[in-house]
Write an enzyme that holds these catalytic residues in place. Structure first.
Site, PDB file in Angstrom:
ATOM      1  N   HIS A  56       8.441  -0.699   5.586  1.00  0.00           N
ATOM      2  CA  HIS A  56       8.137  -0.920   4.169  1.00  0.00           C
ATOM      3  C   HIS A  56       8.459   0.327   3.344  1.00  0.00           C
ATOM      4  O   HIS A  56       7.605   1.203   3.162  1.00  0.00           O
ATOM      5  CB  HIS A  56       6.652  -1.283   4.032  1.00  0.00           C
ATOM      6  CG  HIS A  56       6.259  -1.827   2.700  1.00  0.00           C
ATOM      7  ND1 HIS A  56       5.309  -2.802   2.545  1.00  0.00           N
ATOM      8  CD2 HIS A  56       6.687  -1.533   1.455  1.00  0.00           C
ATOM      9  CE1 HIS A  56       5.159  -3.074   1.256  1.00  0.00           C
ATOM     10  NE2 HIS A  56       5.991  -2.307   0.571  1.00  0.00           N
ATOM     11  N   HIS A  58      10.433   1.713  -0.323  1.00  0.00           N
ATOM     12  CA  HIS A  58      11.130   1.422  -1.587  1.00  0.00           C
ATOM     13  C   HIS A  58      12.142   2.535  -1.833  1.00  0.00           C
ATOM     14  O   HIS A  58      11.764   3.696  -1.992  1.00  0.00           O
ATOM     15  CB  HIS A  58      10.129   1.340  -2.747  1.00  0.00           C
ATOM     16  CG  HIS A  58       9.158   0.207  -2.607  1.00  0.00           C
ATOM     17  ND1 HIS A  58       9.450  -1.082  -3.010  1.00  0.00           N
ATOM     18  CD2 HIS A  58       7.912   0.157  -2.081  1.00  0.00           C
ATOM     19  CE1 HIS A  58       8.407  -1.870  -2.752  1.00  0.00           C
ATOM     20  NE2 HIS A  58       7.469  -1.154  -2.188  1.00  0.00           N
ATOM     21  N   LEU A  59      13.422   2.180  -1.847  1.00  0.00           N
ATOM     22  CA  LEU A  59      14.479   3.189  -2.042  1.00  0.00           C
ATOM     23  C   LEU A  59      14.991   3.227  -3.479  1.00  0.00           C
ATOM     24  O   LEU A  59      15.729   4.136  -3.844  1.00  0.00           O
ATOM     25  CB  LEU A  59      15.626   2.956  -1.055  1.00  0.00           C
ATOM     26  CG  LEU A  59      15.285   3.232   0.420  1.00  0.00           C
ATOM     27  CD1 LEU A  59      16.456   2.856   1.332  1.00  0.00           C
ATOM     28  CD2 LEU A  59      14.895   4.688   0.644  1.00  0.00           C
ATOM     29  N   ASN A  90      12.706  -5.044  -4.223  1.00  0.00           N
ATOM     30  CA  ASN A  90      12.386  -5.004  -5.662  1.00  0.00           C
ATOM     31  C   ASN A  90      13.171  -3.928  -6.410  1.00  0.00           C
ATOM     32  O   ASN A  90      12.608  -3.079  -7.097  1.00  0.00           O
ATOM     33  CB  ASN A  90      10.868  -4.861  -5.903  1.00  0.00           C
ATOM     34  CG  ASN A  90      10.298  -3.539  -5.396  1.00  0.00           C
ATOM     35  OD1 ASN A  90      10.876  -2.885  -4.543  1.00  0.00           O
ATOM     36  ND2 ASN A  90       9.149  -3.156  -5.943  1.00  0.00           N
ATOM     37  N   ASP A 303       4.909   2.075   2.770  1.00  0.00           N
ATOM     38  CA  ASP A 303       4.963   1.626   1.367  1.00  0.00           C
ATOM     39  C   ASP A 303       5.352   2.787   0.455  1.00  0.00           C
ATOM     40  O   ASP A 303       4.812   2.941  -0.656  1.00  0.00           O
ATOM     41  CB  ASP A 303       3.648   0.977   0.926  1.00  0.00           C
ATOM     42  CG  ASP A 303       3.787   0.193  -0.377  1.00  0.00           C
ATOM     43  OD1 ASP A 303       4.938   0.038  -0.870  1.00  0.00           O
ATOM     44  OD2 ASP A 303       2.760  -0.271  -0.898  1.00  0.00           O
ATOM     45  N   HIS A 307       8.100   7.021  -7.926  1.00  0.00           N
ATOM     46  CA  HIS A 307       8.143   6.688  -9.353  1.00  0.00           C
ATOM     47  C   HIS A 307       8.495   7.937 -10.155  1.00  0.00           C
ATOM     48  O   HIS A 307       8.019   9.039  -9.837  1.00  0.00           O
ATOM     49  CB  HIS A 307       6.801   6.138  -9.838  1.00  0.00           C
ATOM     50  CG  HIS A 307       6.534   4.746  -9.387  1.00  0.00           C
ATOM     51  ND1 HIS A 307       7.299   3.667  -9.795  1.00  0.00           N
ATOM     52  CD2 HIS A 307       5.605   4.235  -8.547  1.00  0.00           C
ATOM     53  CE1 HIS A 307       6.834   2.554  -9.232  1.00  0.00           C
ATOM     54  NE2 HIS A 307       5.810   2.864  -8.459  1.00  0.00           N
TER      55      HIS A 307
END
Ligand SMILES: NC(=O)N[C@@H](CC(=O)O)C(=O)O
Length: 425
Positions: A56, A58-59, A90, A303, A307
């Site tokens: 899990h 996010h790249l 996403n 996860d 950001h």
């Protein structure tokens, strides 16, 4: 191809031995190995683990390359001891077509720091209305086997059923972000004593538990594989325990932060602690740790959710949820579990590799296996400095905390991606 001789290293906590790496595989193990042509790596005091595998991550590429790219995320992963990561869908555009998953897969190959395995979206645009082209993504060069709308729940039960039915043909998995959206409208943090005190809208545990309960029944009915992302509550553990006892084909992950941090952190109003699902309570943490030891939860997954500064350093209510994870996960696991090396190898490498079907990963270093491994120094304690992280983002909740363990080296198919604690390229 090069050769490396790692001497006097403990393989998954066992007695010290030597490991010879040649032509991308572990060519030999045993004490007193000699290989004059090999580069020597002193493994004294180090533990060799199978390269970590993250289910899990996010790249952010394509779309938010200011927050992370496939390359910067891959580097963060390698520095964290990972040799493979599964990239969530996403992005912008969403990874809901063969074209986008192939793009992410190709960028991963070009970076060459970890194996990047794209996860495809379940629904078009993550909108929860129409099934995405699951078959085309499965047949693409990226060979997608896990599908998830993570960040959003596949809330419509009929769509969830259809998705489970569809992927059954190729033994695929639906990875659910379990959050009943009608129960979390406007939610800012865990619903409980702290949210009441702070006057913030709560995200109740039952919003997660209700979806998991529904989906294990759907998975059982269809006979498909279901995976539950970032399990965060004691009640979810109970639902999973019962489902597993009945033989439902369900697996589950927990994040490092849900094993360590509680909703009390929200009292700082520092949005670095805002995450989805939210940080819960001490009793949830205790249940999650027990479930991890027992195997009700199969995997620790990061996860990793980078950001940009403007999306995080603002008022709590406006901040995006999510925290960095790749470069600190092993340290948090060591902190929480202690030196239970076999358990760490199982939950952070073997089990996630098995679930994702990544055949080259998740093997303890032994003659003939692909040389995907990481060397950890458990004696070092390091202080986390956000500015020193390889991620393009800085939103770590562990800033200036001193944590156990340091990744000394990571090898991907026999070539080092990290040596002496530094990225090789
Ligand atoms: N886990 C998070 O807090 N954030 C995730 C998506 C999500 O699950 O909301 C992200 O992509 O930032």
């Amino acid at each position: 191809m090069s050769a490396y001789l790692i001497t006097n290293v403990s393989v998954v906590g066992g007695a010290p031995t030597d490991l010879l790496i040649r032509d991308g595989v572990v060519a030999g193990t045993g004490t007193g190995l000699a290989a004059p042509d090999a580069t020597a790596v002193d493994g004294t005091g180090l533990v060799a683990l199978p390269g970590l595998v993250d289910l899990h991550t996010h790249l952010r590429e394509p779309g938010r390359e200011d927050a992370e790219t496939v390359e910067s995320g891959s580097r963060a992963a390698a520095l964290g001891g990972y040799t493979a990561v599964c990239a969530m869908a996403n992005t912008s555009p969403v990874a809901d077509t063969a074209g986008v998953v192939e793009q992410v897969w190709r960028l991963g190959r070009e970076a060459g720091l970890v194996d990047v395995q794209p996860i495809g979206a379940v629904t078009v645009g993550l909108a929860g209305e129409h099934l995405a082209e699951l078959g085309a993504m499965a047949d693409s060069a990226a060979r997608v086997r896990i599908f998830s709308d993570d960040g959003h729940c596949v809330a419509d039960p009929r769509l969830m059923r259809r998705a489970l039915e569809y992927v059954k043909a190729f033994d695929g998995i639906i990875a659910q972000h379990a959050e009943e959206p009608r129960l979390t409208e406007g939610a800012q943090m865990h619903e409980g004593e702290v949210s009441t005190r702070l006057g913030l809208t709560g995200w109740p545990a039952v919003a997660e538990e209700a979806i998991i309960a529904r989906d294990v029944l759907l998975a059982e009915h269809v006979g498909s594989r279901l995976h539950i992302c970032h399990v965060s509550t004691a009640g979810s553990v109970e639902v999973l325990r019962q489902a597993k006892a009945r033989g439902v084909r369900v697996t589950a992950e927990v994040t490092p932060h849900h094993l360590l941090l509680t909703d009390e952190k929200a009292a700082t109003y520092d949005p670095v602690y805002k995450v989805n699902p939210p940080l819960r309570t001490d009793s949830d943490i205790a249940a999650l740790r027990a479930a991890l030891a027992e195997g009700v939860i199969d995997v620790i997954a990061t996860d990793h959710a980078p950001h940009a500064v403007e999306d995080k350093e603002c008022e709590w209510a406006y901040a995006r949820p999510g925290m960095l994870g790749l470069e600190t996960a092993l340290s948090i696991a060591l902190d929480v579990l202690g030196p239970q090396w076999d358990l760490i190898a199982e939950r952070m490498s073997r089990a996630p590799a098995r679930i994702a079907g990544l055949a080259d990963h998740g093997h303890d270093p032994a003659p003939g296996v692909p040389a995907n491994l990481t060397l950890v120094d458990p004696a070092v304690r390091r202080t986390i400095e956000p500015a020193e992280l390889a991620s393009r983002s800085r939103n770590t909740p562990y800033a200036r905390m001193t944590l156990p363990g340091r990744i000394v080296a990571t090898f991907l198919r026999g070539e080092p991606t990290v040596l002496d604690g530094k990225a090789v390229k």
